[in-house]
Motif scaffolding. Sequence first.
Motif, PDB file in Angstrom:
ATOM      1  N   THR A  33     -52.789  -4.928 -38.812  1.00  0.00           N
ATOM      2  CA  THR A  33     -52.247  -6.271 -39.009  1.00  0.00           C
ATOM      3  C   THR A  33     -50.742  -6.284 -38.769  1.00  0.00           C
ATOM      4  N   GLY A  34     -50.042  -5.286 -39.271  1.00  0.00           N
ATOM      5  CA  GLY A  34     -48.598  -5.193 -39.064  1.00  0.00           C
ATOM      6  C   GLY A  34     -48.231  -5.040 -37.594  1.00  0.00           C
ATOM      7  N   GLN A  35     -48.983  -4.204 -36.872  1.00  0.00           N
ATOM      8  CA  GLN A  35     -48.727  -4.024 -35.442  1.00  0.00           C
ATOM      9  C   GLN A  35     -48.993  -5.313 -34.675  1.00  0.00           C
ATOM     10  N   THR A  36     -50.041  -6.020 -35.056  1.00  0.00           N
ATOM     11  CA  THR A  36     -50.366  -7.278 -34.392  1.00  0.00           C
ATOM     12  C   THR A  36     -49.259  -8.309 -34.620  1.00  0.00           C
ATOM     13  N   LEU A  37     -48.785  -8.427 -35.845  1.00  0.00           N
ATOM     14  CA  LEU A  37     -47.713  -9.377 -36.141  1.00  0.00           C
ATOM     15  C   LEU A  37     -46.421  -9.006 -35.418  1.00  0.00           C
ATOM     16  N   LYS A  38     -46.124  -7.703 -35.334  1.00  0.00           N
ATOM     17  CA  LYS A  38     -44.929  -7.252 -34.625  1.00  0.00           C
ATOM     18  C   LYS A  38     -45.016  -7.596 -33.141  1.00  0.00           C
ATOM     19  N   GLU A  39     -46.169  -7.365 -32.541  1.00  0.00           N
ATOM     20  CA  GLU A  39     -46.360  -7.688 -31.125  1.00  0.00           C
ATOM     21  C   GLU A  39     -46.275  -9.191 -30.883  1.00  0.00           C
ATOM     22  N   PHE A  40     -46.836  -9.974 -31.797  1.00  0.00           N
ATOM     23  CA  PHE A  40     -46.772 -11.428 -31.677  1.00  0.00           C
ATOM     24  C   PHE A  40     -45.321 -11.905 -31.760  1.00  0.00           C
ATOM     25  N   LYS A  41     -44.557 -11.345 -32.690  1.00  0.00           N
ATOM     26  CA  LYS A  41     -43.151 -11.717 -32.848  1.00  0.00           C
ATOM     27  C   LYS A  41     -42.356 -11.370 -31.589  1.00  0.00           C
ATOM     28  N   ASN A  42     -42.593 -10.181 -31.041  1.00  0.00           N
ATOM     29  CA  ASN A  42     -41.895  -9.771 -29.819  1.00  0.00           C
ATOM     30  C   ASN A  42     -42.267 -10.671 -28.636  1.00  0.00           C
ATOM     31  N   SER A  43     -43.530 -11.046 -28.546  1.00  0.00           N
ATOM     32  CA  SER A  43     -43.971 -11.913 -27.452  1.00  0.00           C
ATOM     33  C   SER A  43     -43.348 -13.300 -27.544  1.00  0.00           C
ATOM     34  N   THR A  44     -43.309 -13.856 -28.746  1.00  0.00           N
ATOM     35  CA  THR A  44     -42.710 -15.183 -28.891  1.00  0.00           C
ATOM     36  C   THR A  44     -41.212 -15.126 -28.633  1.00  0.00           C
ATOM     37  N   LYS A  45     -40.574 -14.011 -29.000  1.00  0.00           N
ATOM     38  CA  LYS A  45     -39.147 -13.852 -28.721  1.00  0.00           C
ATOM     39  C   LYS A  45     -38.908 -13.810 -27.212  1.00  0.00           C
ATOM     40  N   ASP A  46     -39.762 -13.082 -26.485  1.00  0.00           N
ATOM     41  CA  ASP A  46     -39.636 -12.999 -25.028  1.00  0.00           C
ATOM     42  C   ASP A  46     -39.850 -14.364 -24.369  1.00  0.00           C
ATOM     43  N   LEU A  47     -40.743 -15.166 -24.942  1.00  0.00           N
ATOM     44  CA  LEU A  47     -41.015 -16.483 -24.373  1.00  0.00           C
ATOM     45  C   LEU A  47     -39.895 -17.481 -24.642  1.00  0.00           C
TER      46      LEU A  47
END
Length: 66
Positions: A33-47
């Motif tokens: 869950t933590g890895q998924t949230l981290k990846e989601f945060k990084n993706s939204t930051k990139d967008l």
Amino acid sequence: MLTSIGVPGLILILIIVLIIFGPKKLPEIGKATGQTLKEFKNSTKDLTEPFDEHAKKDSSDDVDRK
């Protein structure tokens, strides 16, 4: 809606998760869950980065005009 769960609701959810998955699987689920949230945060930051840069450029152009 999520703000109305409260501490008793969170404890109940934790107990249900423990019953369903068991204490051995709980750390693995937390890590995933933590890895998924981290990846989601990084993706939204990139967008959102290009939009943020454009907004900063526009605001600095407005300051230069004054």
